[in-house]
Design a protein around this motif. Sequence first.
Motif, PDB file in Angstrom:
ATOM      1  N   LEU A   1      43.068  31.911  26.395  1.00  0.00           N
ATOM      2  CA  LEU A   1      43.931  32.481  27.424  1.00  0.00           C
ATOM      3  C   LEU A   1      43.247  33.620  28.178  1.00  0.00           C
ATOM      4  CD1 LEU A   1      46.624  32.605  28.888  1.00  0.00           C
ATOM      5  CD2 LEU A   1      47.513  33.990  26.999  1.00  0.00           C
ATOM      6  N   ASN A   2      42.553  34.495  27.476  1.00  0.00           N
ATOM      7  CA  ASN A   2      41.868  35.596  28.144  1.00  0.00           C
ATOM      8  C   ASN A   2      40.866  35.063  29.172  1.00  0.00           C
ATOM      9  OD1 ASN A   2      41.173  38.339  28.669  1.00  0.00           O
ATOM     10  ND2 ASN A   2      39.360  38.078  27.393  1.00  0.00           N
ATOM     11  N   LYS A   3      40.121  34.026  28.822  1.00  0.00           N
ATOM     12  CA  LYS A   3      39.144  33.434  29.738  1.00  0.00           C
ATOM     13  C   LYS A   3      39.842  32.880  30.978  1.00  0.00           C
ATOM     14  CE  LYS A   3      35.611  29.897  30.108  1.00  0.00           C
ATOM     15  NZ  LYS A   3      35.800  28.472  30.197  1.00  0.00           N
ATOM     16  N   ARG A   4      40.976  32.250  30.787  1.00  0.00           N
ATOM     17  CA  ARG A   4      41.714  31.684  31.923  1.00  0.00           C
ATOM     18  C   ARG A   4      42.271  32.775  32.832  1.00  0.00           C
ATOM     19  NH1 ARG A   4      45.608  27.483  29.309  1.00  0.00           N
ATOM     20  NH2 ARG A   4      44.695  27.856  27.291  1.00  0.00           N
ATOM     21  N   ILE A   5      42.722  33.879  32.235  1.00  0.00           N
ATOM     22  CA  ILE A   5      43.207  35.006  33.037  1.00  0.00           C
ATOM     23  C   ILE A   5      42.047  35.606  33.833  1.00  0.00           C
ATOM     24  CG2 ILE A   5      44.167  37.344  32.956  1.00  0.00           C
ATOM     25  CD1 ILE A   5      45.821  36.397  30.490  1.00  0.00           C
ATOM     26  N   ARG A   6      40.868  35.768  33.192  1.00  0.00           N
ATOM     27  CA  ARG A   6      39.705  36.314  33.894  1.00  0.00           C
ATOM     28  C   ARG A   6      39.300  35.403  35.056  1.00  0.00           C
ATOM     29  NH1 ARG A   6      41.379  39.533  30.889  1.00  0.00           N
ATOM     30  NH2 ARG A   6      42.253  40.069  32.892  1.00  0.00           N
ATOM     31  N   GLU A   7      39.433  34.111  34.876  1.00  0.00           N
ATOM     32  CA  GLU A   7      39.114  33.168  35.948  1.00  0.00           C
ATOM     33  C   GLU A   7      40.057  33.363  37.143  1.00  0.00           C
ATOM     34  OE1 GLU A   7      38.919  28.358  36.426  1.00  0.00           O
ATOM     35  OE2 GLU A   7      38.140  29.222  34.552  1.00  0.00           O
ATOM     36  N   LEU A   8      41.332  33.550  36.865  1.00  0.00           N
ATOM     37  CA  LEU A   8      42.293  33.826  37.936  1.00  0.00           C
ATOM     38  C   LEU A   8      41.928  35.115  38.658  1.00  0.00           C
ATOM     39  CD1 LEU A   8      45.651  33.022  36.088  1.00  0.00           C
ATOM     40  CD2 LEU A   8      44.562  31.638  37.861  1.00  0.00           C
ATOM     41  N   GLU A   9      41.514  36.109  37.876  1.00  0.00           N
ATOM     42  CA  GLU A   9      41.140  37.405  38.444  1.00  0.00           C
ATOM     43  C   GLU A   9      39.858  37.294  39.267  1.00  0.00           C
ATOM     44  OE1 GLU A   9      40.845  41.916  36.733  1.00  0.00           O
ATOM     45  OE2 GLU A   9      40.033  40.319  35.471  1.00  0.00           O
ATOM     46  N   ASN A  10      38.821  36.695  38.704  1.00  0.00           N
ATOM     47  CA  ASN A  10      37.517  36.612  39.370  1.00  0.00           C
ATOM     48  C   ASN A  10      37.554  35.763  40.628  1.00  0.00           C
ATOM     49  OD1 ASN A  10      36.462  38.234  37.357  1.00  0.00           O
ATOM     50  ND2 ASN A  10      35.757  36.501  36.138  1.00  0.00           N
ATOM     51  N   ASN A  11      38.423  34.777  40.668  1.00  0.00           N
ATOM     52  CA  ASN A  11      38.542  33.907  41.846  1.00  0.00           C
ATOM     53  C   ASN A  11      39.634  34.382  42.802  1.00  0.00           C
ATOM     54  OD1 ASN A  11      36.459  32.188  41.000  1.00  0.00           O
ATOM     55  ND2 ASN A  11      37.872  31.040  39.703  1.00  0.00           N
ATOM     56  N   SER A  12      40.185  35.562  42.537  1.00  0.00           N
ATOM     57  CA  SER A  12      41.236  36.167  43.382  1.00  0.00           C
ATOM     58  C   SER A  12      42.404  35.208  43.629  1.00  0.00           C
ATOM     59  CB  SER A  12      40.640  36.630  44.720  1.00  0.00           C
ATOM     60  OG  SER A  12      39.642  37.587  44.507  1.00  0.00           O
ATOM     61  N   ILE A  13      42.764  34.474  42.602  1.00  0.00           N
ATOM     62  CA  ILE A  13      43.900  33.545  42.700  1.00  0.00           C
ATOM     63  C   ILE A  13      45.215  34.309  42.611  1.00  0.00           C
ATOM     64  CG2 ILE A  13      45.047  31.578  41.574  1.00  0.00           C
ATOM     65  CD1 ILE A  13      42.206  30.595  40.809  1.00  0.00           C
ATOM     66  N   LEU A  14      45.203  35.390  41.835  1.00  0.00           N
ATOM     67  CA  LEU A  14      46.381  36.252  41.696  1.00  0.00           C
ATOM     68  C   LEU A  14      45.982  37.690  41.999  1.00  0.00           C
ATOM     69  CD1 LEU A  14      47.915  34.955  38.328  1.00  0.00           C
ATOM     70  CD2 LEU A  14      48.844  34.602  40.622  1.00  0.00           C
ATOM     71  N   PRO A  15      46.919  38.482  42.532  1.00  0.00           N
ATOM     72  CA  PRO A  15      46.621  39.901  42.753  1.00  0.00           C
ATOM     73  C   PRO A  15      46.520  40.641  41.414  1.00  0.00           C
ATOM     74  CG  PRO A  15      48.890  39.421  43.349  1.00  0.00           C
ATOM     75  CD  PRO A  15      48.252  38.115  43.006  1.00  0.00           C
TER      76      PRO A  15
END
Length: 162
Positions: free
Chosen positions: A86-100
């Motif tokens: 889950l942490n990796k998936r959250i970081r992916e959302l963050e790094n790809n600016s998918i979520l604020p």
Amino acid sequence: MTIRSRNSDSNPLETDERFSEQAVRTTYPSKKSARNIDAAPDNVLKPYIEAETSFNSGLYSAAGAMYRKAMERAIKHINPDATGMLNKRIRELENNSILPHPMIELLDQVRLFGNDSMHEEEYDPSKEECEAAREFAFLFLTYAFAMPALVAEAKQKLAQET
């Protein structure tokens, strides 16, 4: 009063005049309703509702695990190609600016609370700690699913009026 045999096909509560006007007014203990996010997918709602039920029953470790599971499933809807922890998936959302960033912070808080609820040997979460995770999960699901549905509904309504 009519005596019915056990083989009767009719329900005695439906045919006995004594029960025809009865209604349940109150139950004890009172049942607290889950805060529901109707626009969320069913597989996200299921653990979220379980979390709410656990929270309302005072089962804060179970609630923490289920809030985390709801976030995990929500992320899968937002980024279906994400894999790993889950942490990796959250970081992916963050790094790809998918979520604020504020949404990333909410996800991290629920993730960490859920992890601690499940894995820390001597940790029993308090109601107040669980209330924070509960609020974070609710806010994230509102942002991810309820708000887009409300915007789409408003656009559709506006289009019908013009």
